[in-house]
Design a protein around this motif. Sequence first.
Motif, PDB file in Angstrom:
ATOM      1  N   GLY A   1      60.215 -19.366  96.667  1.00  0.00           N
ATOM      2  CA  GLY A   1      59.567 -20.289  97.479  1.00  0.00           C
ATOM      3  C   GLY A   1      60.753 -21.145  98.134  1.00  0.00           C
ATOM      4  N   ARG A   2      59.954 -21.804  99.092  1.00  0.00           N
ATOM      5  CA  ARG A   2      60.781 -23.063 100.424  1.00  0.00           C
ATOM      6  C   ARG A   2      60.086 -24.255 100.092  1.00  0.00           C
ATOM      7  N   PHE A   3      61.558 -24.984 100.871  1.00  0.00           N
ATOM      8  CA  PHE A   3      60.751 -26.613 101.280  1.00  0.00           C
ATOM      9  C   PHE A   3      61.298 -26.453 102.512  1.00  0.00           C
ATOM     10  N   ALA A   4      60.296 -27.116 103.353  1.00  0.00           N
ATOM     11  CA  ALA A   4      60.420 -27.054 105.060  1.00  0.00           C
ATOM     12  C   ALA A   4      60.590 -28.338 105.749  1.00  0.00           C
ATOM     13  N   PRO A   5      61.775 -29.545 105.167  1.00  0.00           N
ATOM     14  CA  PRO A   5      60.945 -30.716 106.366  1.00  0.00           C
ATOM     15  C   PRO A   5      61.795 -30.933 107.410  1.00  0.00           C
ATOM     16  N   THR A   6      60.938 -31.607 108.292  1.00  0.00           N
ATOM     17  CA  THR A   6      61.365 -31.549 109.397  1.00  0.00           C
ATOM     18  C   THR A   6      61.911 -32.949 109.878  1.00  0.00           C
ATOM     19  N   PRO A   7      63.502 -33.194 110.326  1.00  0.00           N
ATOM     20  CA  PRO A   7      64.226 -34.151 109.767  1.00  0.00           C
ATOM     21  C   PRO A   7      63.364 -35.202 111.093  1.00  0.00           C
TER      22      PRO A   7
ATOM     23  N   MET B   1      65.379 -26.204 107.117  1.00  0.00           N
ATOM     24  CA  MET B   1      65.197 -27.414 108.561  1.00  0.00           C
ATOM     25  C   MET B   1      64.584 -27.356 109.606  1.00  0.00           C
ATOM     26  N   GLU B   2      63.558 -27.500 110.020  1.00  0.00           N
ATOM     27  CA  GLU B   2      62.590 -27.753 110.872  1.00  0.00           C
ATOM     28  C   GLU B   2      62.591 -28.152 111.646  1.00  0.00           C
ATOM     29  N   ASP B   3      64.442 -28.412 112.264  1.00  0.00           N
ATOM     30  CA  ASP B   3      64.948 -28.863 113.542  1.00  0.00           C
ATOM     31  C   ASP B   3      64.386 -28.230 114.601  1.00  0.00           C
TER      32      ASP B   3
ATOM     33  N   VAL C   1      53.978 -24.053  99.394  1.00  0.00           N
ATOM     34  CA  VAL C   1      53.391 -24.712  98.423  1.00  0.00           C
ATOM     35  C   VAL C   1      54.418 -26.094  99.464  1.00  0.00           C
ATOM     36  N   ARG C   2      53.372 -26.409 100.428  1.00  0.00           N
ATOM     37  CA  ARG C   2      53.318 -27.358 101.701  1.00  0.00           C
ATOM     38  C   ARG C   2      51.694 -28.456 101.376  1.00  0.00           C
ATOM     39  N   GLY C   3      52.619 -29.735 102.141  1.00  0.00           N
ATOM     40  CA  GLY C   3      50.863 -30.509 101.916  1.00  0.00           C
ATOM     41  C   GLY C   3      49.409 -30.250 102.780  1.00  0.00           C
TER      42      GLY C   3
ATOM     43  N   GLY D   1      52.332 -40.999 105.300  1.00  0.00           N
ATOM     44  CA  GLY D   1      53.695 -40.673 105.648  1.00  0.00           C
ATOM     45  C   GLY D   1      53.568 -40.423 106.724  1.00  0.00           C
ATOM     46  N   LYS D   2      52.430 -40.103 107.751  1.00  0.00           N
ATOM     47  CA  LYS D   2      52.462 -39.549 109.264  1.00  0.00           C
ATOM     48  C   LYS D   2      52.115 -41.156 109.674  1.00  0.00           C
ATOM     49  N   SER D   3      50.886 -41.610 109.863  1.00  0.00           N
ATOM     50  CA  SER D   3      49.958 -43.136 110.866  1.00  0.00           C
ATOM     51  C   SER D   3      51.166 -44.190 109.472  1.00  0.00           C
TER      52      SER D   3
ATOM     53  N   ASP E   1      48.356 -31.323 104.683  1.00  0.00           N
ATOM     54  CA  ASP E   1      47.768 -31.342 106.951  1.00  0.00           C
ATOM     55  C   ASP E   1      47.557 -30.421 107.219  1.00  0.00           C
ATOM     56  N   LEU E   2      48.840 -28.991 106.568  1.00  0.00           N
ATOM     57  CA  LEU E   2      48.918 -28.125 107.008  1.00  0.00           C
ATOM     58  C   LEU E   2      47.793 -26.856 106.848  1.00  0.00           C
ATOM     59  N   LEU E   3      46.676 -27.780 105.690  1.00  0.00           N
ATOM     60  CA  LEU E   3      46.020 -26.409 105.057  1.00  0.00           C
ATOM     61  C   LEU E   3      45.219 -25.580 106.927  1.00  0.00           C
TER      62      LEU E   3
ATOM     63  N   ALA F   1      57.765 -20.429 114.590  1.00  0.00           N
ATOM     64  CA  ALA F   1      58.996 -20.449 113.907  1.00  0.00           C
ATOM     65  C   ALA F   1      58.562 -20.676 112.065  1.00  0.00           C
ATOM     66  N   VAL F   2      57.573 -20.911 112.194  1.00  0.00           N
ATOM     67  CA  VAL F   2      57.395 -20.516 110.660  1.00  0.00           C
ATOM     68  C   VAL F   2      56.476 -19.838 110.089  1.00  0.00           C
ATOM     69  N   VAL F   3      56.584 -18.755 110.569  1.00  0.00           N
ATOM     70  CA  VAL F   3      55.836 -17.760 110.513  1.00  0.00           C
ATOM     71  C   VAL F   3      56.488 -16.476 110.499  1.00  0.00           C
TER      72      VAL F   3
ATOM     73  N   ALA G   1      57.088 -23.101 119.419  1.00  0.00           N
ATOM     74  CA  ALA G   1      56.356 -23.961 118.415  1.00  0.00           C
ATOM     75  C   ALA G   1      56.660 -24.199 116.690  1.00  0.00           C
ATOM     76  N   TYR G   2      55.541 -25.049 116.215  1.00  0.00           N
ATOM     77  CA  TYR G   2      56.003 -24.556 114.447  1.00  0.00           C
ATOM     78  C   TYR G   2      55.678 -23.344 113.810  1.00  0.00           C
ATOM     79  N   GLN G   3      54.120 -22.825 114.858  1.00  0.00           N
ATOM     80  CA  GLN G   3      53.286 -21.805 114.365  1.00  0.00           C
ATOM     81  C   GLN G   3      54.199 -20.550 114.493  1.00  0.00           C
TER      82      GLN G   3
HETATM   83  N1  GLU Z   1      58.375 -28.612 108.887  1.00  0.00           N
HETATM   84  C1  GLU Z   1      57.188 -29.115 108.459  1.00  0.00           C
HETATM   85  C2  GLU Z   1      56.450 -30.711 107.835  1.00  0.00           C
HETATM   86  O1  GLU Z   1      57.909 -31.135 107.378  1.00  0.00           O
HETATM   87  C3  GLU Z   1      56.367 -28.311 107.182  1.00  0.00           C
HETATM   88  C4  GLU Z   1      56.392 -26.382 107.567  1.00  0.00           C
HETATM   89  C5  GLU Z   1      55.199 -26.329 105.844  1.00  0.00           C
HETATM   90  O2  GLU Z   1      56.156 -26.560 105.454  1.00  0.00           O
HETATM   91  O3  GLU Z   1      55.461 -24.831 106.220  1.00  0.00           O
HETATM   92  O4  GLU Z   1      55.621 -31.377 107.821  1.00  0.00           O
END
Ligand code: GLU
Length: 295
Positions: free
Chosen positions: A8-14, A44-46, A189-191, A230-232, A193-195, A175-177, A171-173
């Motif tokens: 698994g992974r956690f992929a935060p954007t800084p 780290m999704e920088d 496993v993620r939020g 979170g975002k707004s 908002d990325l569904l 890189a993430v793949v 683009a994120y799409q």
């Molecule tokens: N970096 C993305 C974010 O912080 C998450 C990407 C993912 O989990 O696929 O919203």
Amino acid sequence: MNNSAYIGRFAPTPSGYLHFGSLVAALASYLDARAVGGRWLVRMEDLDPPREMPGAQTAIMASLESYGFEWDDELVRQSERHEHYEHVLQQLFSQGLAYACTCSRKQLEAYNGIYPGFCRNLGKPLDNAAIRVRVPELIYDFTDRVQGEFRQHLGQEVGDMVIRRRDGLYAYQLAVVLDDAWQGITDVVRGADLLDSTPRQLYLQELLGLAQPRYLHLPLIVQPDGHKLGKSYRSPPLKAEQATAQLLRALRALGQATPADAADSRPQELLKWATQHWDSNLIPRKLTLAEAELP
Ligand code: GLU
Ligand code: ZN
């Protein structure tokens, strides 16, 4: 159950500090992996330096540490993976699966974010252009572990997607793949908002012949007034001295049991207990935080 095949992974954007919403994502991805004896990576999704907050990477890693998380392997940074993204992009371009687009924002204004295909067959050169992948007129669907069946008609609802922006940022799409595949991720496993990004990612995986992970999208956390947390709404950064309290709150948000006398336990102990008691079937599809639960 011991399933060391799980990664698994956690992929935060800084772009900012870790906040409660990102803690929920970190915690759920961590527990889901550790509960089956799996590995858990941090990436780290920088990808977007102009939107990066100075100091955010260090602060995010420090937060994870003070909240008791232990990750496997070295931290991976997407900023170190450009060569790989470029290689795949060139491949898609030379195969005619991607093309260069020089449309201005103004030209696309009227199309609600769905690209009308102006540059599709013009054979423009790569340089100083956005690069788009052609998407098929097909529905992509999958079964999410929490959100259930989700479907999207890529042609009608998304349109040809940008994989490298005109300013050269990937683009994120894309890189993430590529990174999920390269790191051997079996479970995302993620939020939630990325569904609605997931069908795009499934398509890219198919196009590139990559394995497809299982997906679990966590409930969106909405405030009592319906606003997304979170975002707004700028939720405050997580404080180290509130680690146990915030972890308990995150566990409750995920529908999980909490130990009776946890308030004084160390974050590491709490994570250990939570790993033993993790049940992903208890995760709610949607979550409204009560007023009292807001930070
Ligand atoms: N970096 C993305 C974010 O912080 C998450 C990407 C993912 O989990 O696929 O919203
Ligand atoms: Zn165009």
